[in-house]
Structure formats: structure tokens, C-alpha cells
Design a protein around this motif. Sequence first.
Motif, PDB file in Angstrom:
ATOM      1  N   MET A  84       0.805  -1.206   0.000  1.00 53.47           N
ATOM      2  CA  MET A  84       0.000   0.000   0.000  1.00 53.47           C
ATOM      3  C   MET A  84       0.850   1.274   0.000  1.00 53.47           C
ATOM      4  O   MET A  84       0.328   2.374   0.019  1.00 53.47           O
ATOM      5  N   LYS A 138       2.811   4.359  -1.309  1.00 53.01           N
ATOM      6  CA  LYS A 138       2.517   5.009  -2.571  1.00 53.01           C
ATOM      7  C   LYS A 138       2.980   6.461  -2.662  1.00 53.01           C
ATOM      8  O   LYS A 138       2.518   7.197  -3.502  1.00 53.01           O
ATOM      9  N   ASP A 148       1.567  -0.623  -9.997  1.00 50.93           N
ATOM     10  CA  ASP A 148       0.362   0.110 -10.398  1.00 50.93           C
ATOM     11  C   ASP A 148       0.433   0.505 -11.872  1.00 50.93           C
ATOM     12  O   ASP A 148      -0.531   0.350 -12.633  1.00 50.93           O
ATOM     13  N   THR A 172      -7.059  -4.012  -5.904  1.00 44.93           N
ATOM     14  CA  THR A 172      -7.260  -2.773  -5.142  1.00 44.93           C
ATOM     15  C   THR A 172      -6.624  -1.609  -5.902  1.00 44.93           C
ATOM     16  O   THR A 172      -5.527  -1.739  -6.432  1.00 44.93           O
ATOM     17  N   GLN A 187      -6.419   2.994  -6.122  1.00 45.51           N
ATOM     18  CA  GLN A 187      -6.761   4.312  -5.595  1.00 45.51           C
ATOM     19  C   GLN A 187      -7.660   5.051  -6.575  1.00 45.51           C
ATOM     20  O   GLN A 187      -7.565   4.881  -7.789  1.00 45.51           O
ATOM     21  N   SER A 188      -8.526   5.873  -6.031  1.00 43.29           N
ATOM     22  CA  SER A 188      -9.401   6.701  -6.843  1.00 43.29           C
ATOM     23  C   SER A 188      -9.793   7.918  -6.009  1.00 43.29           C
ATOM     24  O   SER A 188      -9.201   8.168  -4.952  1.00 43.29           O
ATOM     25  N   THR A 189     -10.760   8.667  -6.461  1.00 41.08           N
ATOM     26  CA  THR A 189     -11.287   9.796  -5.695  1.00 41.08           C
ATOM     27  C   THR A 189     -12.805   9.767  -5.752  1.00 41.08           C
ATOM     28  O   THR A 189     -13.388   9.270  -6.726  1.00 41.08           O
ATOM     29  N   PRO A 203      -9.442  11.199  -1.505  1.00 41.15           N
ATOM     30  CA  PRO A 203      -8.879   9.914  -1.913  1.00 41.15           C
ATOM     31  C   PRO A 203      -9.650   8.728  -1.340  1.00 41.15           C
ATOM     32  O   PRO A 203     -10.116   8.758  -0.196  1.00 41.15           O
ATOM     33  N   THR A 204      -9.807   7.701  -2.162  1.00 40.32           N
ATOM     34  CA  THR A 204     -10.490   6.478  -1.745  1.00 40.32           C
ATOM     35  C   THR A 204      -9.700   5.259  -2.200  1.00 40.32           C
ATOM     36  O   THR A 204      -8.858   5.340  -3.092  1.00 40.32           O
ATOM     37  N   LEU A 205      -9.993   4.133  -1.568  1.00 43.96           N
ATOM     38  CA  LEU A 205      -9.482   2.843  -2.005  1.00 43.96           C
ATOM     39  C   LEU A 205     -10.667   2.002  -2.465  1.00 43.96           C
ATOM     40  O   LEU A 205     -11.651   1.857  -1.732  1.00 43.96           O
ATOM     41  N   ASP A 262      -9.392   6.507   1.944  1.00 45.82           N
ATOM     42  CA  ASP A 262      -7.977   6.168   1.881  1.00 45.82           C
ATOM     43  C   ASP A 262      -7.231   6.974   2.930  1.00 45.82           C
ATOM     44  O   ASP A 262      -7.028   8.183   2.782  1.00 45.82           O
ATOM     45  N   GLU A 279      -4.147   6.760   3.638  1.00 44.20           N
ATOM     46  CA  GLU A 279      -2.783   7.023   3.177  1.00 44.20           C
ATOM     47  C   GLU A 279      -1.758   6.788   4.272  1.00 44.20           C
ATOM     48  O   GLU A 279      -0.849   7.572   4.501  1.00 44.20           O
TER      49      GLU A 279
END
Length: 357
Positions: free
Chosen positions: A17, A19, A54, A90, A92-94, A100-102, A206, A208
Amino acid sequence: MVTPTGRAIPERNGRIMAKKDGVNGKGGQFSGTPADRLVRLWRNNDERFGALLDEVLDTNRQGVIEAAVGKLREEESYDFMDEVEAFSETAQSTDEHGDPTLSTLFWLALEVDGRLDQPPSVDAIERALDSAGLLEKATDMRLLPLWLDPEPLSYLEAADRRTLLRRLIDSTEAAESFAREQDLVAAADDIGLRLVSVVGLVIEEDAEQEGEAMPDPLNLGFAGEGQEMEIDPIEQERIRQSMAAFAEAVSAADPRVKRCEPVGGLNDLLDFTAEGVWPDDVDANFDEVNDFLDIAGNETGDGILDVTVSEGSEGLQLRAYNSDGVLLDERSFDLTGDRAQEALALIKRRCRRVTEG
């Protein structure tokens, strides 16, 4: 790491995770091909491994992953692929606010009896997950309204898993198009009891956090990095009751569903379909059939079996082939009628392809 039902899942290393620094972050970039860099970053437990992986997954470069496996020692390749495949599910996005989201894929195994010309009731499944307390960590979720065939699904390559994930993040329509392109949809007109799958997406905030373990999207109590594998008995009972409540609600909403269970990631679905480990399974009654498949499977290099099944005067006749079509073994079993059909259901769960004739 094991699930409450005893199935093993890959160790989810905390570096997966990481990043923040990227491939070209502090300390410089490893030289060589992308496959060389993947191997070196992985062997050095370097947090930049996640950033490079990624990039490889999001650009659908499965060949780079395969080249990296070819550079690893055999004993390393299994751990490497466990990590790559878990990571592929899995991303990452928004959200709509730019936070930020997972987003993480999860898989449901369902035993169904009836035509699948109507899609699964995703609303009912979502309500069942929610009411059973299996979505406590989720800020949102999405289910693909398709019955999927576990055979091609279980062997979906890591880059294609990431593509499915990204498509499902975009929209269910985009994910459905991809599933049909990849021939992942279960045949609608098959009859009899059979195993199918439904894929879902859980979205979480997320945090982070460096070294965070892979997410547990359905709150099933998977052990995190540095934690004990054993689950507290009280927590284990909570999970058992939640799973039972979920299964009962889904079966009540769709009478075609006889049994269902969340199985975590796609590797867990592969184990599930291979072993058929429903809590109340009666596969032990077919010890000789299981032994036959075990011995034949041990003669393959990849564990993949294709079986032809026929019923004759001596009962059920099985012929087991490897993935190259080479006959491994054949044997007759004194099974007829309903017992033969039960054995056939077991064989279908354990083998890649079953041909009846």
C-alpha cells in the motif's frame, strides 16, 4: 492468513500500500527493464514496488509481470504472484468531492438451481451485506448485475483483474462490457445445481498510511500486517453469524440461490471452487472420487484438470486429462442416479472443465 471458514488467503505485505515516493522517488530508480525493476524493488522490500506495479497493471502489461516471474527463483515466484494478484484487486481513486479512496474487488460464491436468464438481485445482495454488518468500513459499494462463470473468472490474469476493477469504478456498464468481452458470463440456459459468482466493489476512505495492510473490504476479520493469524473467538462468532444472516437473506430474496458466501479475493474464489468447502458439504462421502482427482492433479505441473464423465453399466466413468489434453488416468465408480449427480457437482467444483457424454 486464513478466513473464518479456514481457507488460506495470501499474506498481504504492508509495502503493497506504500505510494508516496513513486518509482523515481528518493534513493534513485533501479535500472533495467520494467521486469528487472519489479524484481529488484520486490526483493528489496522497496515501497516503490507498489508504484511501478500500479503502472504495469493500469497499462495492461501482463507480459512485464510474466517476465518478472521468469527472473525469480521458483520458491520466490509464488510469493511474488500472491502479492501481485492481491494488489491487482485494489486501486486508488477519488470520490465526487475529490477525496482519496481505495476501491477493492470482492467475490461471492453462490450455488444456484435454475435458469440464469434474469440477473442477480444486486439490490437484495447489497441490503443483505449491509444488514449483516459486512459493510461497516465501506463508504460506498457497487455490484455487477451479472452471473459470472467461476472457471474463466478464477484464471483471470492480474492485469485483466485491474482492468475489471477500473471499469467497475467507472460504471457497471463498462464492467459488464468487459466481462462479456472476456467470456466471463455464466451460461443462462444451463440447468441443475451449479456454482456461479458475483463480483462487487467496496469503496473506503484512503487513510494514506504507510505500511497499511491490504484492505478487508467485507469486514471479515482478516489478519493485518504483524498481527496474529488467530481470530478472537467472539469476533469469529460475529463473523459466523453475519455470514449466516447474509446467506439466508440472499436465498430468501432469490429462490434460485441455494447457498452463498463471500470469499474475499479472486484467489480465494479459485481455492473455493477447487475445494468446494461449503460449511455443510458432504464431499467426504466421495472419498474415492476425491482421491482419484488428487492423484491425477499431482501428476500435472499446474494442478489443472479437465475431466470427461459418462454413465455406463459399471457406474460413473471418469477420464482425467492435464491442461495439454494428455490422459492422466481413468476409472469407474459405482455411482448412479442422485449419487452420480452429487459426485458430478463435486467434480465440476474441482476441475477446470467437465465434459459429459
